[in-house]
Design an enzyme around this catalytic site. Structure first.
Site, PDB file in Angstrom:
ATOM      1  N   ASN A   1     -46.126 108.127 -51.334  1.00 28.81           N
ATOM      2  CA  ASN A   1     -47.320 108.308 -50.504  1.00 28.81           C
ATOM      3  C   ASN A   1     -47.399 107.132 -49.531  1.00 28.81           C
ATOM      4  OD1 ASN A   1     -49.859 108.574 -49.415  1.00 28.81           O
ATOM      5  ND2 ASN A   1     -50.984 108.217 -51.316  1.00 28.81           N
ATOM      6  N   TRP A   2     -47.051 107.410 -48.280  1.00 32.95           N
ATOM      7  CA  TRP A   2     -46.991 106.319 -47.303  1.00 32.95           C
ATOM      8  C   TRP A   2     -48.381 105.839 -46.881  1.00 32.95           C
ATOM      9  CZ3 TRP A   2     -42.703 107.615 -43.127  1.00 32.95           C
ATOM     10  CH2 TRP A   2     -41.474 107.728 -43.778  1.00 32.95           C
ATOM     11  N   LYS A   3     -49.408 106.590 -47.209  1.00 34.69           N
ATOM     12  CA  LYS A   3     -50.768 106.275 -46.755  1.00 34.69           C
ATOM     13  C   LYS A   3     -50.748 106.106 -45.215  1.00 34.69           C
ATOM     14  CE  LYS A   3     -51.748 104.550 -51.326  1.00 34.69           C
ATOM     15  NZ  LYS A   3     -52.489 103.674 -52.197  1.00 34.69           N
TER      16      LYS A   3
ATOM     17  N   GLU B   1     -58.603 107.119 -52.708  1.00 39.14           N
ATOM     18  CA  GLU B   1     -59.023 106.554 -51.416  1.00 39.14           C
ATOM     19  C   GLU B   1     -59.823 107.575 -50.614  1.00 39.14           C
ATOM     20  OE1 GLU B   1     -55.138 105.199 -50.238  1.00 39.14           O
ATOM     21  OE2 GLU B   1     -55.231 103.689 -51.819  1.00 39.14           O
TER      22      GLU B   1
ATOM     23  N   SER C   1     -49.494 100.830 -58.685  1.00 38.59           N
ATOM     24  CA  SER C   1     -48.633  99.644 -58.777  1.00 38.59           C
ATOM     25  C   SER C   1     -47.301  99.918 -59.473  1.00 38.59           C
ATOM     26  CB  SER C   1     -49.379  98.484 -59.453  1.00 38.59           C
ATOM     27  OG  SER C   1     -50.486  98.100 -58.661  1.00 38.59           O
TER      28      SER C   1
ATOM     29  N   GLU D   1     -53.985 108.435 -61.583  1.00 40.00           N
ATOM     30  CA  GLU D   1     -53.993 107.184 -60.827  1.00 40.00           C
ATOM     31  C   GLU D   1     -55.260 106.400 -61.166  1.00 40.00           C
ATOM     32  OE1 GLU D   1     -51.177 107.394 -57.168  1.00 40.00           O
ATOM     33  OE2 GLU D   1     -53.230 107.685 -56.556  1.00 40.00           O
TER      34      GLU D   1
ATOM     35  N   GLY E   1     -47.194 104.105 -53.938  1.00 39.77           N
ATOM     36  CA  GLY E   1     -47.750 103.659 -52.664  1.00 39.77           C
ATOM     37  C   GLY E   1     -46.892 102.545 -52.090  1.00 39.77           C
ATOM     38  N   GLY E   2     -47.312 101.307 -52.308  1.00 40.40           N
ATOM     39  CA  GLY E   2     -46.665 100.147 -51.688  1.00 40.40           C
ATOM     40  C   GLY E   2     -45.148 100.124 -51.805  1.00 40.40           C
TER      41      GLY E   2
ATOM     42  N   GLY F   1     -52.730  99.546 -55.783  1.00 36.78           N
ATOM     43  CA  GLY F   1     -52.610  98.459 -54.812  1.00 36.78           C
ATOM     44  C   GLY F   1     -52.999  97.090 -55.343  1.00 36.78           C
TER      45      GLY F   1
ATOM     46  N   HIS G   1     -57.030 112.162 -53.571  1.00 33.94           N
ATOM     47  CA  HIS G   1     -56.654 110.759 -53.815  1.00 33.94           C
ATOM     48  C   HIS G   1     -57.922 109.900 -53.902  1.00 33.94           C
ATOM     49  CE1 HIS G   1     -54.942 106.783 -53.269  1.00 33.94           C
ATOM     50  NE2 HIS G   1     -53.776 107.308 -53.607  1.00 33.94           N
TER      51      HIS G   1
HETATM   52  P1  13P Z   1     -49.710 101.598 -55.069  1.00 36.51           P
HETATM   53  O1  13P Z   1     -48.358 102.040 -55.609  1.00 36.51           O
HETATM   54  O2  13P Z   1     -49.629 100.806 -53.828  1.00 36.51           O
HETATM   55  O3  13P Z   1     -50.519 100.938 -56.151  1.00 36.51           O
HETATM   56  O4  13P Z   1     -50.486 102.925 -54.664  1.00 36.51           O
HETATM   57  C1  13P Z   1     -50.564 103.962 -55.572  1.00 36.51           C
HETATM   58  C2  13P Z   1     -51.133 105.135 -54.891  1.00 36.51           C
HETATM   59  O5  13P Z   1     -52.302 105.168 -54.543  1.00 36.51           O
HETATM   60  C3  13P Z   1     -50.226 106.270 -54.638  1.00 36.51           C
HETATM   61  O6  13P Z   1     -50.926 107.404 -54.222  1.00 36.51           O
END
Ligand code: 13P
Length: 260
Positions: free
Chosen positions: A9-11, A99, A215, A169, A236-237, A175, A97
């Site tokens: 997930n590149w956000k 977010e 994470s 999640e 994510g990251g 994050g 999600h």
């Molecule tokens: P991180 O891997 O950066 O913690 O993000 C997880 C995430 O929200 C994937 O959708």
């Protein structure tokens, strides 16, 4: 045996041209098309087309979107619909999600509508659920997960449910560099599978994939995938650098060799 699913997930990261460069490099880092896992990348809407162009029609990497609206078309300024995503070659769509829920006020009724609209158009929803730190600390994790699953999935047919992937999640792990332990993830995944069994049937729940997200790194992916309760990861990251995403994909391929 459920096939492992690794989703990046590149956000809100990478322009269309940065995305094309990234995917060209990723192709060079990944072994052929026999990895034995499913690999999905979910770029921003604006980069879907350039990623699709670079992947080409035979790539083992599939395309996902990060969100969608539940109506097919109309006066919904700024929104993107399931038919639009399908037309761009998307196979998956992330829905609910945390977010989206916390920063953009998404509510459970809208999330349910999005899941249904995705299924109607042949997109596979990746439904995100998870508890906050306060909820974990006061012992309500199971209740929160149960409620979120019922809110989003109740009333779906078994056939539709079988198309859904759930991503656990925990909000406190996203994050933060503070992943859930394998034990915490496994406990949550067992709860989720039990609730899916109650909403559909245990046979359907047994076939559904439950991903862990929060994470995930090349360092901790192996221990997370060591349990057969964890059917992959939503990253994510660590998916934003070619080498770390490719390493995660390679570790996942080795974790569940084909045919096992
Ligand atoms: P991180 O891997 O950066 O913690 O993000 C997880 C995430 O929200 C994937 O959708």
């Amino acid at each position: 045996m459920r096939t492992l699913l690794i989703v990046g997930n590149w956000k809100m990261n990478k322009t269309a041209s940065e995305a094309a460069t990234f995917v060209r490099q990723l192709n060079q880092h990944l072994p052929g098309n026999s990895t034995g896992i499913e690999l999905v990348i979910a770029p921003p809407f604006t980069a879907l087309e350039s990623v699709r162009q670079v992947l080409g029609p035979t790539s083992p990497i599939q395309l996902g979107a990060q969100d969608m609206f539940w109506e097919d078309h109309g006066a919904y300024t700024g929104e993107v619909s399931a038919p639009m995503l399908k037309d761009l070659g998307c196979r998956y769509v992330i829905i609910g999600h945390s977010e989206r829920r916390t920063l953009f006020g998404e509510q459970s009724d809208g999330i349910q509508k999005k899941v249904r609209a995705a299924l109607k158009h042949g997109l596979r929803p990746i439904l995100c659920i998870g508890e906050s730190l306060i909820q974990r600390d006061n012992g309500s994790t199971d209740d929160v997960l149960t409620q979120q699953l019922h809110d989003s999935l109740s009333g779906l047919t078994g056939k539709a449910m079988a198309e859904v992937t759930v991503a656990y999640e925990p909000i406190w792990a996203i994050g933060t560099g503070k992943s859930a332990t394998t034990e915490q993830a496994v406990a949550a995944h067992r709860t989720i599978r039990r609730v899916l069994g109650a909403v559909a049937s245990s046979a359907i729940a047994d076939g559904m994939r439950i991903l862990y997200g929060g994470s995930v790194t090349p360092q901790n992916i192996e221990s997370l995938l060591a349990s057969d309760q964890v059917d992959g990861a939503l990253i994510g990251g660590a998916c934003l650098q070619v080498e770390s995403f490719a390493t995660i994909a390679k570790v996942a391929s080795a974790a569940r060799p084909i045919g096992v």
